[in-house]
Design an enzyme around this catalytic site. Sequence first.
Site, short mmCIF file in Angstrom:
data_model
loop_
_atom_site.label_atom_id
_atom_site.label_comp_id
_atom_site.label_asym_id
_atom_site.label_seq_id
_atom_site.Cartn_x
_atom_site.Cartn_y
_atom_site.Cartn_z
N HIS A 122 0.78 -1.24 0.00
CA HIS A 122 0.00 0.00 0.00
C HIS A 122 0.82 1.29 0.00
CE1 HIS A 122 0.41 0.02 4.46
NE2 HIS A 122 0.22 1.33 4.34
N GLU A 141 3.63 5.65 -3.22
CA GLU A 141 3.83 6.96 -2.58
C GLU A 141 5.26 7.16 -2.10
OE1 GLU A 141 0.72 8.40 -0.33
OE2 GLU A 141 1.82 10.17 0.31
N ASP A 142 5.88 6.11 -1.58
CA ASP A 142 7.17 6.28 -0.91
C ASP A 142 8.39 5.79 -1.68
OD1 ASP A 142 5.67 7.25 1.13
OD2 ASP A 142 5.84 5.49 2.42
N ASP A 176 -3.92 0.12 8.18
CA ASP A 176 -2.80 1.06 8.10
C ASP A 176 -2.81 1.99 9.31
OD1 ASP A 176 -0.81 2.81 6.65
OD2 ASP A 176 -2.54 4.15 6.51
N ASP A 208 -21.06 -3.29 33.55
CA ASP A 208 -20.53 -4.14 32.48
C ASP A 208 -19.04 -3.93 32.20
OD1 ASP A 208 -20.85 -1.65 31.44
OD2 ASP A 208 -21.73 -2.29 29.54
MN MN Z 1 0.84 3.09 5.47
#
Ligand code: MN
Length: 485
Positions: free
Chosen positions: A72, A76-77, A138, A259
Amino acid sequence: MPNVDDLIKIIEKEKLNVDKDLVRKAFKFADDAHKGEMRASGDSYITHPLATAMSLAKYHLDQDTIIAGILHDVPEDTERTQKDIEDRFGKEVGKLVEGITKLGKLKYRGIERYTENLRKMFIAMAADLRVIFIKFADRLHNLKTLDALPKAKRERIALETLEIYAPIANRLGIWQLKGKLEDYSFKYLYPKEYEKLKTDVEAKFSARESLLKEIREKIIKALKQEEIKYLEISGRTKDLWSLYKKMQAHDTQLDRIYDVIALRIVVESVADCYNVLGIIHSRWKPIPKRIKDYIAQPKPNGYQSLHTTIFCDRGKTVEIQIRTQEMHLTNEYGIAAHWHYDEQGSIQFEKDIQWVKDLTKLQKEIKDNKQYLDSLKIDVFQNRIFVFTPKGDVIDLPEDSTPIDFAYHIHTEIGDKATAARINNQIASLDTCLKSGDMIEVVTDKNRKSPNQDWLKFVKTRAARDKIKMKSKKSVWDTIRDFRK
Ligand code: MN
């Protein structure tokens, strides 16, 4: 340091239908891509996507989602692109990763960003609900490793989680995850209150541990005698944030909440649930008014279980929760507990997610941020009730909806021409607040021209309100037209 074998172990343990070689291949690809990259915690970057994929496997999501979890953060990275992923792992995985990458760009700040974030989340959800599960997984790992970040950033992420992620998880019925998201956020937003409550609850639990064990053994013995099979009997403590909110709302102390600790019994059938309740009540005295049948009358959010609080020795009380395995899975995993592949091989969630689709319509219609947020708060984040049509169809509406909201939900014309309602075969006024499990029949008058404007004083849903208002405008024109004739 966790590695891909830990993920494979979960896949095997949960008996998921997932190609393990492909998982290893995705891991290798992501590991190479993120090489040299570090988390703020000092761990190598790959620990994060791996943890994300491990959560997804625990939630029994499908192969594409787990693989997309591993990948994922790649576009982006790293140097690797969306296209590289698609070429190696297929279109579906590519689409999921793309969905996550798009969501990643927004930061939470002020009402405009907030609503923009929500809009993006809902668009992604409507396109493919699995994107939101990856985003949850994530976020969960990011929350677990928040310690490494500066205070302001920690608080921003925690607040965003409480205000955006947790309500969506709640609405999807993924309460176990909702509880985790909230408790991690609680820890960073109110550290002192969190620590105190956590210590108090743990102390309470260990003080009750031997008592719980004793009750557990007695119940197991009784179930053997009655030949009732159980799948699980275990103690649980209430999630801290919801406990904290309950204490604040009722301005009360921990001792006064029944509870905090409960013994949970999971059995095979609904009949067994009631049998177990009977067995327990024949051995321990229940506290009156604390017996709750959420099987026959599910909670507004769909939660099902039997609850009773019993008096034990030495004046102590314990809450017992009894449910079937299916209810248990639905209560813990929500919409994630029930999915299947259709004939085309695409994933289908069994529960209707019409409300997600409605939201995409809503965000096109309302441009004003404040107004958008207000209708979201009512139509989405408020608790829902489940009511029935005379044919037995289930309709889900916001809490405190009325027969008029129900009528407009079924059909505009039924709303416009409504004159009376029967709730569970009893005549009821049109402003009655409906409850989960109610069966509603709307009586219409076909000669009626337009809805009563007074209904605006009590309707709950935006759909009903809009339609009533619209008709009022139209009827003015009708009057003018009639006048000219
Ligand atoms: Mn992430």
